[in-house]
Design a protein around this motif. Sequence first.
Motif, PDB file in Angstrom:
ATOM      1  N   GLY A 144      40.419  39.319  -6.615  1.00  0.00           N
ATOM      2  CA  GLY A 144      41.323  40.250  -7.291  1.00  0.00           C
ATOM      3  C   GLY A 144      40.614  41.486  -7.825  1.00  0.00           C
ATOM      4  N   VAL A 145      39.342  41.344  -8.169  1.00  0.00           N
ATOM      5  CA  VAL A 145      38.569  42.489  -8.679  1.00  0.00           C
ATOM      6  C   VAL A 145      38.474  43.574  -7.611  1.00  0.00           C
ATOM      7  CG1 VAL A 145      36.263  43.220  -9.444  1.00  0.00           C
ATOM      8  CG2 VAL A 145      37.261  41.095 -10.324  1.00  0.00           C
ATOM      9  N   LEU A 146      38.331  43.143  -6.358  1.00  0.00           N
ATOM     10  CA  LEU A 146      38.150  44.086  -5.260  1.00  0.00           C
ATOM     11  C   LEU A 146      39.436  44.785  -4.844  1.00  0.00           C
ATOM     12  CD1 LEU A 146      35.603  41.988  -3.246  1.00  0.00           C
ATOM     13  CD2 LEU A 146      35.164  43.878  -4.803  1.00  0.00           C
ATOM     14  N   ALA A 147      40.554  44.401  -5.445  1.00  0.00           N
ATOM     15  CA  ALA A 147      41.819  45.090  -5.180  1.00  0.00           C
ATOM     16  C   ALA A 147      41.835  46.453  -5.866  1.00  0.00           C
ATOM     17  CB  ALA A 147      42.989  44.240  -5.661  1.00  0.00           C
ATOM     18  N   HIS A 148      40.864  46.696  -6.721  1.00  0.00           N
ATOM     19  CA  HIS A 148      40.781  47.945  -7.474  1.00  0.00           C
ATOM     20  C   HIS A 148      39.545  48.725  -7.028  1.00  0.00           C
ATOM     21  CE1 HIS A 148      43.702  45.992 -10.063  1.00  0.00           C
ATOM     22  NE2 HIS A 148      42.858  44.969 -10.177  1.00  0.00           N
ATOM     23  N   ALA A 149      39.703  50.011  -6.796  1.00  0.00           N
ATOM     24  CA  ALA A 149      38.556  50.837  -6.386  1.00  0.00           C
ATOM     25  C   ALA A 149      37.555  50.964  -7.536  1.00  0.00           C
ATOM     26  CB  ALA A 149      39.023  52.217  -5.931  1.00  0.00           C
ATOM     27  N   TRP A 150      38.044  51.220  -8.735  1.00  0.00           N
ATOM     28  CA  TRP A 150      37.208  51.369  -9.931  1.00  0.00           C
ATOM     29  C   TRP A 150      37.667  50.384 -10.991  1.00  0.00           C
ATOM     30  CZ3 TRP A 150      33.142  54.791 -10.662  1.00  0.00           C
ATOM     31  CH2 TRP A 150      32.957  55.746  -9.649  1.00  0.00           C
ATOM     32  N   VAL A 151      36.708  49.872 -11.774  1.00  0.00           N
ATOM     33  CA  VAL A 151      37.016  48.950 -12.865  1.00  0.00           C
ATOM     34  C   VAL A 151      36.148  49.282 -14.078  1.00  0.00           C
ATOM     35  CG1 VAL A 151      37.738  47.054 -11.354  1.00  0.00           C
ATOM     36  CG2 VAL A 151      35.337  47.238 -12.045  1.00  0.00           C
ATOM     37  N   LEU A 152      36.572  48.787 -15.227  1.00  0.00           N
ATOM     38  CA  LEU A 152      35.775  48.865 -16.453  1.00  0.00           C
ATOM     39  C   LEU A 152      35.226  47.472 -16.730  1.00  0.00           C
ATOM     40  CD1 LEU A 152      38.107  50.998 -18.734  1.00  0.00           C
ATOM     41  CD2 LEU A 152      35.879  51.690 -17.832  1.00  0.00           C
ATOM     42  N   ALA A 153      33.945  47.400 -17.044  1.00  0.00           N
ATOM     43  CA  ALA A 153      33.287  46.115 -17.296  1.00  0.00           C
ATOM     44  C   ALA A 153      32.394  46.244 -18.519  1.00  0.00           C
ATOM     45  CB  ALA A 153      32.461  45.726 -16.071  1.00  0.00           C
ATOM     46  N   GLY A 154      31.773  45.139 -18.912  1.00  0.00           N
ATOM     47  CA  GLY A 154      30.817  45.176 -20.014  1.00  0.00           C
ATOM     48  C   GLY A 154      29.752  46.221 -19.730  1.00  0.00           C
ATOM     49  N   GLY A 155      29.416  46.995 -20.748  1.00  0.00           N
ATOM     50  CA  GLY A 155      28.493  48.114 -20.568  1.00  0.00           C
ATOM     51  C   GLY A 155      27.138  47.934 -21.210  1.00  0.00           C
ATOM     52  N   GLY A 156      26.732  46.691 -21.449  1.00  0.00           N
ATOM     53  CA  GLY A 156      25.399  46.450 -21.988  1.00  0.00           C
ATOM     54  C   GLY A 156      25.341  46.326 -23.496  1.00  0.00           C
ATOM     55  N   THR A 157      26.316  46.917 -24.193  1.00  0.00           N
ATOM     56  CA  THR A 157      26.429  46.768 -25.642  1.00  0.00           C
ATOM     57  C   THR A 157      27.903  46.596 -25.976  1.00  0.00           C
ATOM     58  OG1 THR A 157      26.872  49.055 -26.359  1.00  0.00           O
ATOM     59  CG2 THR A 157      24.568  48.481 -25.905  1.00  0.00           C
TER      60      THR A 157
END
Length: 184
Positions: free
Chosen positions: A134-147
């Motif tokens: 399902g993640v790959l159904a989206h071209a761009w995503v927001l994820a954890g950014g290290g902090t």
Amino acid sequence: MRYLNSAPYAQYIPPFGVLRRIMLDDFMENEAIIGQIVTFDEEVKNCKQVDDLALQLPVVKTILFAYAGEKGTEYVLGVVEGSRRTSLTKLQALVKGTKMRLASAEEVFSVTGYEVGAVPPVSIFGTKTYVDKGVLAHAWVLAGGGTKFSLLNIQSSEILRCAYEAEIADISEEKPMGNPAAKK
């Protein structure tokens, strides 16, 4: 919550978080990852809060799981859409282990180098990563950014390219509605 373009992020992130942010920045630069780290002046605490920011991008979660494997306790990462949850049954079948469970906060930090809630889907060496289809159904995503003050805006294809031993799999399920205990 204010979005910070980039440069002054250090004044908002606790000192230990700055090192993790630099660690992710360096990884992204070395791997030429197509993406950007977005920083805020307050902690980003959950997927609902990110949705409320109206950044118009789907949110994904990177979650560490522990299981009993051939070498004792082993770990695996699951990357799923924020609106879904990781199926322990599906993940356990993929790793051929037993006693699958959510890793503790201490294990998350020890294995990934990041705090719970800040784990990015890339830059975690030595831990196999399963990316839900399902993640790959989206071209761009927001994820954890290290902090806890950052999010990673990344092309989903980059997760597959740069995550350790990344593999596409069906590892998610719908979240149950309401409190299951209240239905008794």
